[in-house]
Each structure stands twice: as C-alpha cells, then as structure tokens.
Design a protein around this motif. Structure first.
Motif, PDB file in Angstrom:
ATOM      1  N   THR A 150       0.843  -1.133  -0.039  1.00  0.00           N
ATOM      2  CA  THR A 150      -0.030  -0.010  -0.060  1.00  0.00           C
ATOM      3  C   THR A 150       0.815   1.188  -0.125  1.00  0.00           C
ATOM      4  O   THR A 150       1.982   1.230   0.338  1.00  0.00           O
ATOM      5  CB  THR A 150      -0.824  -0.123   1.179  1.00  0.00           C
ATOM      6  N   GLU A 151       0.145   2.464  -0.190  1.00  0.00           N
ATOM      7  CA  GLU A 151       0.732   3.810  -0.102  1.00  0.00           C
ATOM      8  C   GLU A 151      -0.283   4.814   0.348  1.00  0.00           C
ATOM      9  O   GLU A 151      -1.318   4.433  -0.091  1.00  0.00           O
ATOM     10  CB  GLU A 151       1.301   4.017  -1.504  1.00  0.00           C
ATOM     11  N   GLY A 152      -0.134   5.397   1.390  1.00  0.00           N
ATOM     12  CA  GLY A 152      -0.791   6.375   1.952  1.00  0.00           C
ATOM     13  C   GLY A 152      -2.066   5.746   2.244  1.00  0.00           C
ATOM     14  O   GLY A 152      -2.212   4.457   3.057  1.00  0.00           O
ATOM     15  N   THR A 153      -3.312   6.210   2.119  1.00  0.00           N
ATOM     16  CA  THR A 153      -4.550   5.437   2.299  1.00  0.00           C
ATOM     17  C   THR A 153      -5.321   5.643   0.863  1.00  0.00           C
ATOM     18  O   THR A 153      -6.470   5.495   0.893  1.00  0.00           O
ATOM     19  CB  THR A 153      -5.735   6.007   3.208  1.00  0.00           C
ATOM     20  N   TYR A 154      -4.779   5.485  -0.087  1.00  0.00           N
ATOM     21  CA  TYR A 154      -5.258   5.790  -1.526  1.00  0.00           C
ATOM     22  C   TYR A 154      -4.776   4.706  -2.569  1.00  0.00           C
ATOM     23  O   TYR A 154      -5.333   4.781  -3.537  1.00  0.00           O
ATOM     24  CB  TYR A 154      -4.983   7.181  -2.170  1.00  0.00           C
ATOM     25  N   TYR A 155      -3.888   3.881  -2.327  1.00  0.00           N
ATOM     26  CA  TYR A 155      -3.337   2.940  -3.359  1.00  0.00           C
ATOM     27  C   TYR A 155      -2.756   1.697  -2.595  1.00  0.00           C
ATOM     28  O   TYR A 155      -2.461   1.548  -1.704  1.00  0.00           O
ATOM     29  CB  TYR A 155      -1.965   3.629  -3.869  1.00  0.00           C
ATOM     30  N   LYS A 156      -3.225   0.556  -3.593  1.00  0.00           N
ATOM     31  CA  LYS A 156      -2.934  -0.862  -3.392  1.00  0.00           C
ATOM     32  C   LYS A 156      -2.350  -1.260  -4.824  1.00  0.00           C
ATOM     33  O   LYS A 156      -2.724  -1.045  -5.693  1.00  0.00           O
ATOM     34  CB  LYS A 156      -4.233  -1.454  -3.103  1.00  0.00           C
ATOM     35  N   ASN A 157      -1.015  -2.129  -4.282  1.00  0.00           N
ATOM     36  CA  ASN A 157      -0.434  -2.601  -5.471  1.00  0.00           C
ATOM     37  C   ASN A 157      -1.426  -3.493  -6.190  1.00  0.00           C
ATOM     38  O   ASN A 157      -1.773  -4.632  -5.706  1.00  0.00           O
ATOM     39  CB  ASN A 157       0.789  -3.415  -4.882  1.00  0.00           C
ATOM     40  N   THR A 158      -1.561  -3.388  -7.262  1.00  0.00           N
ATOM     41  CA  THR A 158      -2.358  -4.404  -8.242  1.00  0.00           C
ATOM     42  C   THR A 158      -1.643  -5.540  -8.457  1.00  0.00           C
ATOM     43  O   THR A 158      -2.534  -6.549  -8.933  1.00  0.00           O
ATOM     44  CB  THR A 158      -2.595  -3.685  -9.725  1.00  0.00           C
ATOM     45  N   TYR A 159      -0.493  -5.726  -8.545  1.00  0.00           N
ATOM     46  CA  TYR A 159       0.261  -6.845  -8.550  1.00  0.00           C
ATOM     47  C   TYR A 159       0.480  -7.697  -7.233  1.00  0.00           C
ATOM     48  O   TYR A 159       1.431  -8.452  -7.149  1.00  0.00           O
ATOM     49  CB  TYR A 159       1.580  -6.965  -9.307  1.00  0.00           C
ATOM     50  N   PHE A 160      -0.128  -7.409  -6.084  1.00  0.00           N
ATOM     51  CA  PHE A 160       0.515  -7.834  -4.973  1.00  0.00           C
ATOM     52  C   PHE A 160      -0.045  -9.191  -4.752  1.00  0.00           C
ATOM     53  O   PHE A 160       1.014 -10.020  -4.171  1.00  0.00           O
ATOM     54  CB  PHE A 160      -0.572  -7.126  -3.751  1.00  0.00           C
ATOM     55  N   THR A 161      -0.890  -9.946  -5.296  1.00  0.00           N
ATOM     56  CA  THR A 161      -1.389 -11.152  -5.100  1.00  0.00           C
ATOM     57  C   THR A 161      -0.395 -12.099  -5.849  1.00  0.00           C
ATOM     58  O   THR A 161       0.331 -13.038  -5.129  1.00  0.00           O
ATOM     59  CB  THR A 161      -2.733 -11.560  -5.766  1.00  0.00           C
ATOM     60  N   GLN A 162      -0.081 -11.915  -6.940  1.00  0.00           N
ATOM     61  CA  GLN A 162       1.325 -12.689  -7.795  1.00  0.00           C
ATOM     62  C   GLN A 162       2.559 -12.411  -6.943  1.00  0.00           C
ATOM     63  O   GLN A 162       3.210 -13.432  -6.875  1.00  0.00           O
ATOM     64  CB  GLN A 162       1.252 -12.180  -9.097  1.00  0.00           C
TER      65      GLN A 162
END
Length: 277
Positions: A102-114
């Motif tokens: 994550t970053e801040g409270t506005y972003y989640k890594n779209t490749y996190f699961t892989q």
C-alpha cells in the motif's frame, strides 16, 4: 591608453537570464525533489525511489557497524516489476522478499497477489511494506490501511513483520511539510497502531541522510524496531542514531532479474527468527 571592448548584446542577455534562473532553480530543488523531472503519479512510489537522487551510488559514509559473517540475499518489489519470475530469483539464491502492499490510504499494489503469494509458493520467507505519505493522513490511519490490505502478520514461519518505508517524498517537499518532531510523532503513531493490530513491531526502512534531515536523527525507535537501511555502496556506512547494527540492507537498485537487492544481516535461520517473532 585602455581600450574598452563591447560585449555582444545577446551574450549579456544570456548571462542575465542564467543569473536570474539559478536562484529560482535552487529554491525549487530544495523544496521539491521532483523539480529536476516530472513529479510522478500518486501510487507509483517504491522503496528506494529517492536513494540514487539524494544519496548517490558507490558512496559510503564513515562509521563502523556490526555485520555478521553470513548475509542472506533478498529482494523487494512493487507494481513496477509486474509479474515476477520467482523461480529465477529462487534459483539465483534469493531466499526472502518484501512486496509493496500500500501507499498512503489511496493505493493498493495491483500485482500484490502474484508477488506475495508467488514468493511464498516458491519457498521464500516474505513480507509486505507500506510507502508512507505523512502529508496525506495520520500514521494510525495508514497503519490500518496497510494491515487491512496485505500488511498483516501471521506466525506461520514464512511471514515477516510489516515494513514502514519512510524516505524522500517523491511528490513534493522532502520531509512532507513536517517538522522533525512532527515527523517523529507521525512515525510513532504508525508504529504504535501497527503493533496494536498485529502484535509485532514493524521494521523501519530509511536512509541515514533522510533520517537525519527529517527526524533530527531520532534514536528512540532503535530498541524496538528493526532497521532496514538503504545505501547503494560497497559498505553500509553510518547508521541512524541508536541502531548499533542493521537487520537488512538495500545495497543496489540494479540487481539481476529484479533491480532492488538486499542483504539480511545473518544466515537464513535469522530470517526465520524474525518471521517467528
């Protein structure tokens, strides 16, 4: 008799423009790390983003630190790496990994699961990190966002505690507009909330020069929070105040397969010990 030579008008104009531009450029650079290039889009920050620009490469500040004889190779990744070839990294000797969640409270890594599951499935001990933006929301709010979106911890022997990535602001003022005491308070707010939510003390990732500038070289977290230091050089150099040794060291951004490579200050059993708490 002295003969006065005239200076071409175009040259005088050029010199005047240069003289006027220099102070303005210097002021912008001091306030805005992105002044020498386009400011990146929110969410695109990653671990070590400002190290090359601000600390350089191949330099090591003086100061002796404790280093164990055996170091264990690791990597850190974000959406910039996309789908990671974990088998290639594993076969090259990489045994642990951290993934941006994550970053801040506005972003989640779209490749996190892989990235998070892929490193686990290949056999690595892995964890996740949060890129802090202290100018957007409170430390507690960002810790909650992190834990709720991949930053949690479980005692399964293969999950490392979460990391607070606190470094140069890629979007604006270096210290996010905070005083040194204000920055320390923000960091404490994040760490306390993370400990409350997970039962673990988060790792702090930073660079010595940034820590000195933005926290006044605060030493109060050294007894509880492991240090992950960033310096792209042959030696780790000076550490922030209070930490007698580093736990992890990001030593390059130009490694094979994945750019950011790291060394854990100990053998694989010490990585496992940190995972187990």
């Amino acid at each position: 008799m002295r003969v006065r030579r005239s200076v071409p008008t175009t040259l005088l104009a050029g010199l005047a423009a240069t003289t006027l531009a220099l102070p303005l450029a210097g002021q912008a650079g001091a306030a805005d790390p992105g002044a020498r290039g386009a400011v990146p889009a929110r969410g695109t920050a990653h671990m070590g983003m400002g190290v090359l620009r601000h600390d350089g490469q191949g330099k090591a500040a003086p100061g002796g630190v404790s280093t164990l004889a055996v170091q264990t190779e690791g990597v850190d990744v974000s959406s910039h790496q996309g789908n990671v070839a974990w088998s290639t990294l594993w076969n090259s000797g990489v045994k642990w990994a951290y993934v941006k969640a994550t970053e801040g409270t506005y972003y989640k890594n779209t490749y996190f699961t892989q990235q998070y599951n892929g490193s686990y499935n290949i056999g690595m001990i892995r964890g996740s990190y949060h890129f802090a933006t202290p100018d957007t929301t409170t430390g507690a709010a960002q810790a909650d966002y992190f834990v709720n979106n991949g930053g949690g911890w479980s005692k399964d022997g293969k999950t490392l505690p979460g990391v607070l990535d606190i470094e140069w602001n890629p979007y604006g003022a270096t210290c996010y507009g905070k005083s040194q005491s204000g920055m320390v308070s923000w960091i404490r707010d994040f760490l306390n909330r993370y400990k409350y939510r997970t039962g673990r003390d988060a790792v702090i990732y930073t660079a010595t020069s940034w820590w000195k500038q933005c926290t006044g070289n605060y030493s109060g977290f050294a007894t509880t929070n492991p240090l992950w230091i960033a310096r792209y050089a042959s030696t780790v150099g000076e550490l922030p105040a209070g930490w007698p040794y580093y736990t992890m060291w990001q030593y390059t951004s130009t490694g094979p397969t994945v750019g950011d490579h790291n060394r854990f200050n100990g053998d694989l059993s010490r990585v496992q010990a940190l995972a187990n708490g």
